[in-house]
Design an enzyme around this catalytic site. Sequence first.
Site, short mmCIF file in Angstrom:
data_model
loop_
_atom_site.label_atom_id
_atom_site.label_comp_id
_atom_site.label_asym_id
_atom_site.label_seq_id
_atom_site.Cartn_x
_atom_site.Cartn_y
_atom_site.Cartn_z
N TRP A 99 3.99 -33.00 21.95
CA TRP A 99 2.65 -32.51 22.37
C TRP A 99 2.60 -33.26 23.96
O TRP A 99 2.34 -32.68 24.83
CB TRP A 99 1.52 -32.50 21.73
CG TRP A 99 1.55 -31.54 20.45
CD1 TRP A 99 1.61 -31.92 19.20
CD2 TRP A 99 1.87 -30.07 20.44
NE1 TRP A 99 1.94 -30.66 18.39
CE2 TRP A 99 1.87 -29.66 19.13
CE3 TRP A 99 1.75 -29.46 21.48
CZ2 TRP A 99 1.88 -28.48 18.89
CZ3 TRP A 99 1.94 -27.68 21.34
CH2 TRP A 99 2.04 -27.48 19.84
N ASP A 165 -6.03 -36.11 24.34
CA ASP A 165 -5.79 -35.10 23.42
C ASP A 165 -5.81 -35.51 22.05
O ASP A 165 -5.10 -36.43 21.70
CB ASP A 165 -4.01 -34.58 23.52
CG ASP A 165 -3.93 -33.29 22.58
OD1 ASP A 165 -4.73 -33.19 21.79
OD2 ASP A 165 -2.64 -33.02 22.81
N LYS A 189 -7.01 -28.01 13.79
CA LYS A 189 -6.65 -29.13 12.70
C LYS A 189 -7.75 -29.86 12.34
O LYS A 189 -7.70 -30.09 10.83
CB LYS A 189 -5.60 -30.21 13.76
CG LYS A 189 -4.29 -29.71 13.82
CD LYS A 189 -3.92 -29.35 15.18
CE LYS A 189 -2.34 -28.97 15.23
NZ LYS A 189 -2.30 -28.82 16.67
C1 LIG Z 1 -1.42 -28.62 17.80
C2 LIG Z 1 -1.56 -29.72 18.88
C3 LIG Z 1 -1.61 -29.05 20.39
C4 LIG Z 1 -1.45 -27.52 20.67
O1 LIG Z 1 -2.66 -26.76 20.51
P1 LIG Z 1 -2.84 -25.35 21.03
O2 LIG Z 1 -4.15 -25.18 20.61
O3 LIG Z 1 -1.77 -24.59 19.77
O4 LIG Z 1 -2.28 -25.15 22.24
C5 LIG Z 1 -1.94 -29.98 21.16
N1 LIG Z 1 -1.74 -31.35 21.04
C6 LIG Z 1 -1.57 -31.88 19.60
C7 LIG Z 1 -1.77 -33.35 19.48
C8 LIG Z 1 -1.50 -30.88 18.63
O5 LIG Z 1 -1.46 -31.23 17.45
#
Ligand SMILES: *Cc1c(COP(=O)(O)O)cnc(C)c1O
Length: 357
Positions: A99, A165, A189
């Site tokens: 990511w 993030d 998540k």
């Molecule tokens: C799943 C995830 C993403 C991507 O998220 P989307 O909403 O599908 O764009 C980005 N960063 C992390 C750490 C993730 O687990």
Amino acid sequence: MRKHIFNAGPCKLSDSLLKNSAEAVLEFNGLGQSLIEISHRSKDFQAVMDETVDLMKEVLSIPEGYSVLFLGGGASLQFAMIPYNFMKSKSFYVNTGTWSSKAIKEAKMWGEVVEVSSKDKNFTYYPKGFEIPNDVDYVHITTNNTISGTEIFEDLDVKAPLIADMSSDFLSRPVDVSKYDMIYGGAQKNLGPAGVTFIIIKNEMLDKVVDDRQIPTMLQYGIHIDKGSMFNTPPVFNIFAVRETLKWVKAMGGVKAMEKLAKDRAELLYNAIDNSNMFVSPIVKEDRSRMNIVFVMKDEYKEKEADFIAFAGERNCVGIKGHRSVGGFRASTYNASTIEDVQALVGAMKDFEAKNA
Ligand SMILES: *Cc1c(COP(=O)(O)O)cnc(C)c1O
């Protein structure tokens, strides 16, 4: 029977979210209409939005001076929106896996990305003690690495604006929000169903928007703050569901209680892995994620990995196949995962080992 769900995202959500969302879809607030049939500008939905924002602030102890947004586009759109808005020419990224690599790719469109990385060891540890140049526009980290299975448990002190993030460990521990200038993530998540992105942004960040760049209206943070996430039609169902998660987290005892649960779940599973002769964790001990527990079979048992996935499936444990880039197994144990879920998986591991080792 409800299974023991270890899916990486979308993932297991609380029973109260499922029940209350299902009911609201059938009829909302006695209106004779569904939650997803009413106007996002109606007072009934505005109340949902306001309560969700207030609960976010309360549950995460967000200080004054921050805005909470709920937008579309996923965390992935933020990978692009962040440099589009804030990167004049140079930024600093901690590259801890898939990511963050994707985030870096977007930032490189706007200039130089200074990078510290754990790629040398296949992302099995979290880089520490790195130096950040003084002249970067911001620092970007990924607090939990959903695919590689590492996590950072401290809130860093850095001079430049810190952007994180937190897609996959949001609300799993108390966070000192004041150390961050922006926190964001996809909801799917720890927070709710896929389709909404949460953003916590310090209002002062608007002063740091690159001023000689034309930015499309939909990609301007200032617009979304001004319009209270209603510049365009927000994902109404998802925001309702996020509210249900926040209510649930609060009722469970807040982020401290979530942290205790996360520690207990992770300890149970990592102990089972460390005490096994068949399974092994490739991740450096102090950086092991509490949310995405990555493990593999020792070389001599490698050919039994598919058998174990089937065996665990018979015990109602689903979603443990490792990401295609890592292999082996990954048990995602987000906020709604229970100790019982993890006990079921540990039981399957022990029984499988007894039969096959
Ligand atoms: C799943 C995830 C993403 C991507 O998220 P989307 O909403 O599908 O764009 C980005 N960063 C992390 C750490 C993730 O687990």
